[in-house]
Design an enzyme around this catalytic site. Structure first.
Site, PDB file in Angstrom:
ATOM      1  N   LYS A  22       0.834  -1.207   0.000  1.00 21.13           N
ATOM      2  CA  LYS A  22       0.000   0.000   0.000  1.00 21.13           C
ATOM      3  C   LYS A  22       0.868   1.255   0.000  1.00 21.13           C
ATOM      4  CE  LYS A  22      -1.740   1.871   3.985  1.00 21.13           C
ATOM      5  NZ  LYS A  22      -1.558   3.331   4.098  1.00 21.13           N
ATOM      6  N   ASN A  23       1.843   1.310   0.906  1.00 24.48           N
ATOM      7  CA  ASN A  23       2.569   2.567   1.068  1.00 24.48           C
ATOM      8  C   ASN A  23       3.555   2.854  -0.062  1.00 24.48           C
ATOM      9  OD1 ASN A  23       1.056   3.194   3.262  1.00 24.48           O
ATOM     10  ND2 ASN A  23       2.582   2.574   4.782  1.00 24.48           N
ATOM     11  N   ARG A  92      -4.275  10.071   3.366  1.00 21.96           N
ATOM     12  CA  ARG A  92      -3.045  10.804   3.608  1.00 21.96           C
ATOM     13  C   ARG A  92      -2.252  11.024   2.313  1.00 21.96           C
ATOM     14  NH1 ARG A  92      -2.230  14.062   7.263  1.00 21.96           N
ATOM     15  NH2 ARG A  92      -0.094  14.729   7.302  1.00 21.96           N
ATOM     16  N   CYS A 116      -5.497   8.420   8.654  1.00 25.30           N
ATOM     17  CA  CYS A 116      -5.766   7.962  10.023  1.00 25.30           C
ATOM     18  C   CYS A 116      -5.368   9.033  11.042  1.00 25.30           C
ATOM     19  CB  CYS A 116      -4.957   6.701  10.322  1.00 25.30           C
ATOM     20  SG  CYS A 116      -5.501   5.247   9.426  1.00 25.30           S
ATOM     21  N   ARG A 121       0.407  14.846  12.451  1.00 25.28           N
ATOM     22  CA  ARG A 121       0.826  14.609  11.073  1.00 25.28           C
ATOM     23  C   ARG A 121       1.033  15.896  10.258  1.00 25.28           C
ATOM     24  NH1 ARG A 121      -2.024   9.219   8.796  1.00 25.28           N
ATOM     25  NH2 ARG A 121       0.063   8.945   7.993  1.00 25.28           N
ATOM     26  N   PRO A 122       1.907  16.781  10.723  1.00 28.61           N
ATOM     27  CA  PRO A 122       2.153  18.013   9.965  1.00 28.61           C
ATOM     28  C   PRO A 122       2.860  17.713   8.643  1.00 28.61           C
ATOM     29  CG  PRO A 122       3.766  17.807  11.726  1.00 28.61           C
ATOM     30  CD  PRO A 122       2.792  16.664  11.897  1.00 28.61           C
ATOM     31  N   ILE A 123       2.840  18.689   7.724  1.00 31.80           N
ATOM     32  CA  ILE A 123       3.552  18.494   6.446  1.00 31.80           C
ATOM     33  C   ILE A 123       4.638  19.562   6.276  1.00 31.80           C
ATOM     34  CG2 ILE A 123       1.704  17.243   5.262  1.00 31.80           C
ATOM     35  CD1 ILE A 123       1.015  19.914   3.837  1.00 31.80           C
ATOM     36  N   ASP A 304       3.810   0.584  12.177  1.00 23.84           N
ATOM     37  CA  ASP A 304       2.563   0.060  11.606  1.00 23.84           C
ATOM     38  C   ASP A 304       2.252  -1.359  12.083  1.00 23.84           C
ATOM     39  OD1 ASP A 304       2.438   2.439  10.249  1.00 23.84           O
ATOM     40  OD2 ASP A 304       3.298   1.648   8.411  1.00 23.84           O
ATOM     41  N   ILE A 326       6.975   7.055  16.948  1.00 27.13           N
ATOM     42  CA  ILE A 326       6.731   7.786  15.694  1.00 27.13           C
ATOM     43  C   ILE A 326       5.450   8.638  15.767  1.00 27.13           C
ATOM     44  CG2 ILE A 326       6.481   7.583  13.167  1.00 27.13           C
ATOM     45  CD1 ILE A 326       9.114   6.350  14.027  1.00 27.13           C
ATOM     46  N   ARG A 396      -9.126   0.078   3.716  1.00 28.61           N
ATOM     47  CA  ARG A 396      -8.225   1.036   3.072  1.00 28.61           C
ATOM     48  C   ARG A 396      -6.860   0.413   2.806  1.00 28.61           C
ATOM     49  NH1 ARG A 396      -7.078   5.275   6.784  1.00 28.61           N
ATOM     50  NH2 ARG A 396      -5.340   5.295   5.354  1.00 28.61           N
TER      51      ARG A 396
HETATM   52  N1  EPU Z   1       6.552  14.616  10.458  1.00 27.60           N
HETATM   53  C1  EPU Z   1       6.674  15.948  10.723  1.00 27.60           C
HETATM   54  N2  EPU Z   1       6.627  16.812   9.667  1.00 27.60           N
HETATM   55  C2  EPU Z   1       6.473  16.394   8.383  1.00 27.60           C
HETATM   56  C3  EPU Z   1       6.359  15.022   8.123  1.00 27.60           C
HETATM   57  C4  EPU Z   1       6.402  14.138   9.184  1.00 27.60           C
HETATM   58  O1  EPU Z   1       6.799  16.366  11.866  1.00 27.60           O
HETATM   59  O2  EPU Z   1       6.443  17.243   7.472  1.00 27.60           O
HETATM   60  C5  EPU Z   1       6.578  13.649  11.580  1.00 27.60           C
HETATM   61  C6  EPU Z   1       5.253  12.905  11.741  1.00 27.60           C
HETATM   62  O3  EPU Z   1       4.322  13.652  12.467  1.00 27.60           O
HETATM   63  C7  EPU Z   1       5.701  11.638  12.426  1.00 27.60           C
HETATM   64  C8  EPU Z   1       7.103  11.393  11.837  1.00 27.60           C
HETATM   65  O4  EPU Z   1       7.529  12.640  11.298  1.00 27.60           O
HETATM   66  O5  EPU Z   1       5.800  11.852  13.790  1.00 27.60           O
HETATM   67  C9  EPU Z   1       7.170  10.349  10.749  1.00 27.60           C
HETATM   68  O6  EPU Z   1       6.234  10.653   9.729  1.00 27.60           O
HETATM   69  P1  EPU Z   1       6.416  10.203   8.219  1.00 27.60           P
HETATM   70  O7  EPU Z   1       6.354  11.415   7.374  1.00 27.60           O
HETATM   71  O8  EPU Z   1       7.578   9.291   8.096  1.00 27.60           O
HETATM   72  O9  EPU Z   1       5.087   9.373   7.993  1.00 27.60           O
HETATM   73  P2  EPU Z   1       4.128   9.430   6.736  1.00 27.60           P
HETATM   74  O10 EPU Z   1       4.914   9.536   5.496  1.00 27.60           O
HETATM   75  O11 EPU Z   1       3.021  10.393   6.968  1.00 27.60           O
HETATM   76  C10 EPU Z   1       4.202   6.864   6.271  1.00 27.60           C
HETATM   77  C11 EPU Z   1       3.172   5.781   6.149  1.00 27.60           C
HETATM   78  C12 EPU Z   1       2.642   5.444   7.542  1.00 27.60           C
HETATM   79  C13 EPU Z   1       3.805   5.023   8.440  1.00 27.60           C
HETATM   80  C14 EPU Z   1       4.876   6.121   8.459  1.00 27.60           C
HETATM   81  C15 EPU Z   1       6.099   5.712   9.249  1.00 27.60           C
HETATM   82  C16 EPU Z   1       2.197   6.256   3.990  1.00 27.60           C
HETATM   83  C17 EPU Z   1       1.043   6.742   3.205  1.00 27.60           C
HETATM   84  N3  EPU Z   1       2.076   6.272   5.316  1.00 27.60           N
HETATM   85  O12 EPU Z   1       3.514   7.975   6.821  1.00 27.60           O
HETATM   86  O13 EPU Z   1       1.773   4.355   7.362  1.00 27.60           O
HETATM   87  O14 EPU Z   1       3.329   4.815   9.748  1.00 27.60           O
HETATM   88  O15 EPU Z   1       5.270   6.432   7.109  1.00 27.60           O
HETATM   89  O16 EPU Z   1       6.653   4.559   8.713  1.00 27.60           O
HETATM   90  O17 EPU Z   1       3.203   5.835   3.438  1.00 27.60           O
HETATM   91  C18 EPU Z   1      -0.077   3.003   7.812  1.00 27.60           C
HETATM   92  O18 EPU Z   1       0.191   2.387   6.765  1.00 27.60           O
HETATM   93  O19 EPU Z   1      -0.909   2.600   8.659  1.00 27.60           O
HETATM   94  C19 EPU Z   1       0.611   4.259   8.080  1.00 27.60           C
HETATM   95  C20 EPU Z   1       0.166   5.158   8.934  1.00 27.60           C
END
Ligand code: EPU
Length: 417
Positions: A22-23, A92, A116, A121-123, A304, A326, A396
């Site tokens: 998925k990811n 997301r 979720c 989850r900031p960007i 996860d 995380i 999902r």
């Molecule tokens: N973070 C920030 N700022 C950002 C981006 C991230 O502070 O701009 C923080 C997040 O809040 C978190 C940490 O950095 O505390 C890690 O976040 P990351 O960006 O790595 O996560 P993501 O890309 O949003 C993906 C997977 C998640 C998985 C995480 C960690 C996808 C669509 N989602 O999320 O998968 O938990 O990496 O491996 O690829 C799931 O599949 O259930 C799921 C939530």
């Protein structure tokens, strides 16, 4: 209302074929628009997250053909439209259109993504990367416009090794002028899979899978054929289920290296695992020893899988601890696990699990995707009937979960009540 009904305590044996990740898929689909020609990607799971991304492609005028797990994406007639909020909010990974549209058209407008509720989850790191490439960002409430006269390669250090930011910056940078270096990049296998896809389209990305990724910008990208890697989280979920109820349960079509952290934790608590080239076979032991888990970026123990693994630890003899590093809000499954009979307390991002506790079926809620997987896992070992609501979260991310579990002997049914 659609629910999953599970009658627990069945022994599972046979083989489960793991689907495409998925990811990885949720990034490969938006990445395909960077080419000017048709690409074919196989091993894309049929789950509602990939359906939602295909809807966005179609909204943008991209031709999408899906046949089973293959998807053909032809962006030759696409337009850069503002993606409607309801599309972005569904998941997301809609945020990968930010990087892809910025990379292709140098302008994108879309709202903050859904997904979720496992943390804030900031960007900010995605946006910081786009800015470093020369984009300006206008933020109006929930809406972001990211645009650039010209995207120029830059050195970008990520404060956190974010999966999403690493991929989004790669998408924005592949067609930028000059060289981009992402330092403290995430190293997850999904990132390598996306980089391989981009390179097959003609991009010049090196270092994916290490903490320094180098992207030399190219003018054009062409169509190609690509395959999504197997889903290591789906694989890990079925391995945990196999540890709890398996009698030589084979988890097939996997890359065992990608699930090394889970294999090692399962072995540590006494589970016997046969490891093949692209499969593992898992059997339930007489009893489980305790262990401590601390989630971490790849190759550490994946966040996860923390929720389903907590279910397994309810059956270990003694006290185990699960520390989540995380996400701030990833223990929502615990209240329902306790309703089923577990003894789990959460303090300071750490769950303490006392076992073994027999579980008894009741009504529970899938509060997020992996909490849902945890509820399925718990239902499979509970005495009597477990009813899970909010199952959209589960659908999902787990392709054909009901069919796969039935095929190895589980009593699980998706029904309307
Ligand atoms: N973070 C920030 N700022 C950002 C981006 C991230 O502070 O701009 C923080 C997040 O809040 C978190 C940490 O950095 O505390 C890690 O976040 P990351 O960006 O790595 O996560 P993501 O890309 O949003 C993906 C997977 C998640 C998985 C995480 C960690 C996808 C669509 N989602 O999320 O998968 O938990 O990496 O491996 O690829 C799931 O599949 O259930 C799921 C939530």
């Amino acid at each position: 209302m659609k629910v999953l009904e599970i009658k627990g305590k069945k022994e599972l044996s046979g083989s489960i074929r793991v689907s495409g990740a998925k990811n990885a898929s949720v990034a490969l689909i938006p990445a395909a628009i960077l080419a000017d020609e048709e690409s074919t990607i196989c091993n894309i799971p049929e789950i509602t997250d990939t359906d939602a991304l295909c809807e966005i492609l179609e909204f943008l005028g991209v031709e999408v053909k899906r046949a089973s797990e293959s998807i053909v994406i032809d962006p030759s007639n696409m337009k850069n439209l503002e993606i409607k909020d309801n599309y972005c909010k569904k998941l997301r990974a809609s945020y990968y259109f930010m990087g892809a549209l910025l990379g292709k058209y140098k302008k994108v407008t879309m709202c903050f993504p859904g997904g979720c509720s496992i943390g804030k989850r900031p960007i900010n790191l995605h946006l910081k990367g786009f800015e470093a490439l020369g984009a300006t960002i206008t933020n109006n409430g929930n809406k972001y416009t990211v645009e650039a006269e010209e995207l120029k390669g830059a050195n970008i250090y990520l404060d956190i090794a974010s999966v999403g930011a690493t991929i989004n910056i790669m998408l924005a940078a592949v067609k930028a002028e000059g060289t981009t270096i992402i330092d403290n990049a995430a190293k997850e296998p999904e990132i390598v899979n996306i980089a391989t896809f981009l390179n097959s389209m003609g991009a010049k990305v090196t270092g994916a899978g290490t903490s320094t990724i180098k992207i030399r910008g190219v003018k054009e990208l062409h169509g190609c054929f690509h395959e999504a890697i197997p889903d290591r989280i789906e694989a890990g979920t079925y391995m945990i289920i196999g540890a709890l109820c398996g009698n030589r349960l084979k988890i097939d079509n996997i890359i065992p290296n990608h699930v090394e952290a889970v294999i090692s934790k399962l072995q540590e608590i006494g589970v016997e695992i046969e490891i093949g080239a692209d499969y593992v076979v898992v059997t339930k032991p007489q009893k489980f020893k305790t262990t401590n888990i601390k989630t971490s970026v790849y190759p550490g123990f994946p966040t996860d899988l923390q929720q389903p693994f907590t279910v397994l630890l309810t059956q270990a003899v003694g006290k185990s601890k699960v520390e989540e590093t995380i996400w701030e809000n990833r223990f929502m499954h615990v209240v329902y696990l306790n309703d089923l009979g577990a003894d789990v307390t959460v303090k300071n991002q750490t769950a303490t699990v006392l076992g073994p506790t027999p579980l008894t079926g009741t009504h529970v809620v899938a509060t997020d995707l992996r909490a849902g997987a945890a509820m399925v896992t718990a239902g499979l070992i509970a005495e009597g009937t477990t009813i899970i609501t909010n199952i959209d979260h589960i659908l999902r991310g787990y392709e054909n979960i009901v069919e796969k579990l039935i095929s190895v002997g589980a009593k699980i049914e998706s029904k309307e009540i």
